[in-house]
Motif scaffolding. Sequence first.
Motif, mmCIF file in Angstrom:
data_model
loop_
_atom_site.group_PDB
_atom_site.id
_atom_site.type_symbol
_atom_site.label_atom_id
_atom_site.label_comp_id
_atom_site.label_asym_id
_atom_site.label_seq_id
_atom_site.Cartn_x
_atom_site.Cartn_y
_atom_site.Cartn_z
ATOM 1 N N GLU A 6 0.843 -1.206 0.000
ATOM 2 C CA GLU A 6 0.000 0.000 0.000
ATOM 3 C C GLU A 6 0.867 1.240 0.000
ATOM 4 O O GLU A 6 0.569 2.235 -0.669
ATOM 5 N N ASP A 7 1.979 1.181 0.726
ATOM 6 C CA ASP A 7 2.881 2.329 0.809
ATOM 7 C C ASP A 7 3.448 2.663 -0.578
ATOM 8 O O ASP A 7 3.515 3.825 -0.993
ATOM 9 N N PHE A 8 3.797 1.608 -1.320
ATOM 10 C CA PHE A 8 4.351 1.811 -2.674
ATOM 11 C C PHE A 8 3.285 2.471 -3.561
ATOM 12 O O PHE A 8 3.557 3.419 -4.298
ATOM 13 N N LYS A 9 2.057 1.970 -3.463
ATOM 14 C CA LYS A 9 0.970 2.534 -4.292
ATOM 15 C C LYS A 9 0.740 4.003 -3.932
ATOM 16 O O LYS A 9 0.513 4.835 -4.814
ATOM 17 N N GLU A 10 0.813 4.307 -2.654
ATOM 18 C CA GLU A 10 0.640 5.706 -2.234
ATOM 19 C C GLU A 10 1.710 6.580 -2.883
ATOM 20 O O GLU A 10 1.443 7.705 -3.311
ATOM 21 N N LYS A 11 2.922 6.042 -2.949
ATOM 22 C CA LYS A 11 4.016 6.816 -3.563
ATOM 23 C C LYS A 11 3.747 7.035 -5.052
ATOM 24 O O LYS A 11 3.995 8.116 -5.583
ATOM 25 N N LEU A 12 3.233 5.986 -5.717
ATOM 26 C CA LEU A 12 2.895 6.150 -7.148
ATOM 27 C C LEU A 12 1.834 7.237 -7.306
ATOM 28 O O LEU A 12 1.928 8.102 -8.179
ATOM 29 N N ILE A 13 0.827 7.186 -6.422
ATOM 30 C CA ILE A 13 -0.268 8.168 -6.489
ATOM 31 C C ILE A 13 0.272 9.577 -6.268
ATOM 32 O O ILE A 13 -0.131 10.536 -6.939
ATOM 33 N N SER A 14 1.250 9.698 -5.378
ATOM 34 C CA SER A 14 1.796 11.047 -5.132
ATOM 35 C C SER A 14 2.561 11.561 -6.367
ATOM 36 O O SER A 14 2.700 12.752 -6.556
ATOM 37 N N ILE A 15 3.001 10.675 -7.231
ATOM 38 C CA ILE A 15 3.715 11.117 -8.446
ATOM 39 C C ILE A 15 2.729 11.488 -9.555
ATOM 40 O O ILE A 15 2.842 12.542 -10.181
ATOM 41 N N VAL A 16 1.749 10.619 -9.828
ATOM 42 C CA VAL A 16 0.902 10.835 -11.020
ATOM 43 C C VAL A 16 -0.554 11.201 -10.692
ATOM 44 O O VAL A 16 -1.336 11.486 -11.605
ATOM 45 N N VAL A 46 -1.641 -0.399 -13.166
ATOM 46 C CA VAL A 46 -1.404 0.293 -14.439
ATOM 47 C C VAL A 46 -1.232 1.771 -14.114
ATOM 48 O O VAL A 46 -2.071 2.362 -13.436
ATOM 49 N N VAL A 47 -0.126 2.347 -14.588
ATOM 50 C CA VAL A 47 0.185 3.741 -14.254
ATOM 51 C C VAL A 47 0.318 4.540 -15.540
ATOM 52 O O VAL A 47 0.966 4.096 -16.485
ATOM 53 N N ALA A 48 -0.318 5.715 -15.583
ATOM 54 C CA ALA A 48 -0.271 6.546 -16.797
ATOM 55 C C ALA A 48 0.397 7.886 -16.492
ATOM 56 O O ALA A 48 -0.256 8.825 -16.014
ATOM 57 N N PRO A 49 1.717 7.979 -16.746
ATOM 58 C CA PRO A 49 2.429 9.236 -16.467
ATOM 59 C C PRO A 49 2.030 10.329 -17.457
ATOM 60 O O PRO A 49 1.571 10.023 -18.555
ATOM 61 N N GLY A 87 4.615 -9.699 -13.185
ATOM 62 C CA GLY A 87 3.760 -8.719 -12.510
ATOM 63 C C GLY A 87 4.391 -7.335 -12.565
ATOM 64 O O GLY A 87 5.082 -6.999 -13.522
ATOM 65 N N GLY A 88 4.135 -6.549 -11.502
ATOM 66 C CA GLY A 88 4.693 -5.190 -11.473
ATOM 67 C C GLY A 88 3.752 -4.207 -12.133
ATOM 68 O O GLY A 88 2.540 -4.432 -12.175
ATOM 69 N N ILE A 89 4.317 -3.105 -12.658
ATOM 70 C CA ILE A 89 3.423 -2.083 -13.213
ATOM 71 C C ILE A 89 3.517 -2.012 -14.735
ATOM 72 O O ILE A 89 4.577 -2.215 -15.321
ATOM 73 N N VAL A 90 2.369 -1.749 -15.335
ATOM 74 C CA VAL A 90 2.346 -1.436 -16.772
ATOM 75 C C VAL A 90 2.365 0.081 -16.873
ATOM 76 O O VAL A 90 1.589 0.771 -16.212
ATOM 77 N N LEU A 91 3.291 0.603 -17.665
ATOM 78 C CA LEU A 91 3.413 2.052 -17.859
ATOM 79 C C LEU A 91 2.739 2.387 -19.173
ATOM 80 O O LEU A 91 3.203 1.979 -20.243
ATOM 81 N N HIS A 92 1.625 3.091 -19.092
ATOM 82 C CA HIS A 92 0.808 3.312 -20.288
ATOM 83 C C HIS A 92 0.893 4.785 -20.689
ATOM 84 O O HIS A 92 0.720 5.664 -19.857
ATOM 85 N N PHE A 93 1.098 5.019 -22.000
ATOM 86 C CA PHE A 93 1.420 6.377 -22.455
ATOM 87 C C PHE A 93 0.232 7.140 -23.019
ATOM 88 O O PHE A 93 0.393 7.954 -23.914
ATOM 89 N N ARG A 94 -0.960 6.874 -22.489
ATOM 90 C CA ARG A 94 -2.135 7.512 -23.094
ATOM 91 C C ARG A 94 -2.122 9.037 -22.961
ATOM 92 O O ARG A 94 -2.710 9.732 -23.781
ATOM 93 N N HIS A 95 -1.442 9.570 -21.920
ATOM 94 C CA HIS A 95 -1.392 11.040 -21.796
ATOM 95 C C HIS A 95 -0.237 11.641 -22.593
ATOM 96 O O HIS A 95 -0.242 12.825 -22.883
ATOM 97 N N MET A 96 0.777 10.828 -22.887
ATOM 98 C CA MET A 96 1.963 11.371 -23.569
ATOM 99 C C MET A 96 1.822 11.103 -25.063
ATOM 100 O O MET A 96 2.530 10.295 -25.640
#
Length: 473
Positions: A6-16, A46-49, A87-96
């Motif tokens: 959960e801590d890792f996910k919170e960090k991802l959320i704080s970035i994007v 899934v993370v969309a930077p 596993g891990g994260i998929v980095l998706h470029f829909r915004h870029m």
Amino acid sequence: MPLLTEDFKEKLISIVGPENVEDSQSARLVFSYDATPLYQSMPDCVVAPRNTEEVAEIVKLCNEHKIPIVPRGSGTNLSGGTSPVNGGIVLHFRHMNRILELDEENLTVTVQPGVITQQLIEFVERKGLFYPPDPSSMKISTIGGNISENSGGLRGLKYGVTKDYVLGLEVVLANGGIIRTGGKLAKDVAGYDLTKLIVGSEGTLGIVTEATLKLLPKPKTKKTLLALYDDIDRAAETVSKIIASRIIPATLEFLDQPTLKAVEDFAKIGLPTDAKAVLLIEQDGDAETVQKDMEKIENICYEQHAISVQTAKSEQEAHALSAARRSALSALARLKPTTILEDATVPRSQVAAMVKAINEIAKKYDVTIATFGHAGDGNLHPTCTTDIRDKEEMERVEKAFAEIFEKAIELGGTITGEHGVGQMKAPYLEWQLGEEGIRVMKQIKQALDPNNILNPGKIFAKETRKRVILHRS
Ligand SMILES: Cc1cc2nc3c(=O)[nH]c(=O)nc-3n(C[C@H](O)[C@H](O)[C@H](O)COP(=O)(O)OP(=O)(O)OC[C@H]3O[C@@H](n4cnc5c(N)ncnc54)[C@H](O)[C@@H]3O)c2cc1C
């Protein structure tokens, strides 16, 4: 067990931001597979930077925690390249997905990785310019995906493939560092060519966040013809004869009868389904040269016993023909529940031998294989229509493809001309590169990504498949 705390996910959320981190079952399922049948694994999220800095922060965080990252464009790759094996994260470029700059003086365009290929092609064509790499998937594939697979297309014979148009890149490395390679320069030999190293590296060496691409002036005219044959060998031999006559057409595509039938059934544009094979040939350039080349090509087709040669009468007709060719995979995919498309590639002088071998191998293993492809590049797509639920047939399909790869290598070719290695071809890579070749590539990977977080499980197989011993009578 989920890999992410959960801590890792919170960090991802704080970035994007929370709206750009998705870990629902449905979101993860959507990104668990790509266009390749038989390969599926769930990501953890899934993370969309939205920009390069966010990508860099995400990568730094993942590197610290040794979390795998799978960069993903539209997931149209055909080598199991975006399934998150570990596993891990998929980095998706829909915004870029923005075209950042068109430089008409230097004839370059600078884009973000999520730009759709066809949108870029249409954008530059409206300015009288030309971006040649045109994979059949261009309506949905992204430039980031094209660069990472070094994709080819119908215009590859005359104009080359994606690598020939990538001048410079911005890349986020596995430690979160950001580098720029190349640029708008026509000449640049300062140090190793990192641009070329990244192109075709399938997301395993760095993450492409920006690309500067070379443009050409748009050709003034184009002509298209369709040559029909009642003998596959004659069609394949025509390919070699055209090139040997010192003409390089813009497009030189081959379709066998089963592909032709499936395409006509799908596109309904009046293709001649009684022909055993057709060649779709295009030439572009100034009107006079195009006219002369097409006359010569037509003569060669007849010398090689084409039963008829039809020239497209209008731009719409020409467009319909190439659109129909681009739909070959989708058309074949309607025939059976599972479609496995390969891209064994041989020197173009061996196209006839390869087509013949594919048909013999299909017969030997009693499987259905249709063949089409960029014949002028020697790049054939033997495509098996089958059913994943039939285990016994799937075993025969696998054996048939192993033998097709073996044959391609024997004819001086490669296991993949444009689709990349991914997971699917990984067990065969050593057949082509040898142990030393694999060792050098692993050292490069180790140097750039020591924690193996960038698209792990791709290119390098845990085990190399045993080579098939070809018994021919
Ligand atoms: C119907 C159909 C027709 C096709 N026709 C052709 C064809 O004619 N020629 C051809 O060459 N291919 C073809 N393909 C294969 C495929 O479309 C290409 O490989 C395409 O370039 C993939 O683009 P994508 O955006 O879907 O990338 P994805 O499939 O999402 O990703 C492909 C690879 O690139 C990596 N990647 C994606 N974005 C980045 C990034 N920003 N940074 C680093 N790595 C990244 C991924 O990790 C993966 O390894 C076809 C596929 C289909 C389904």
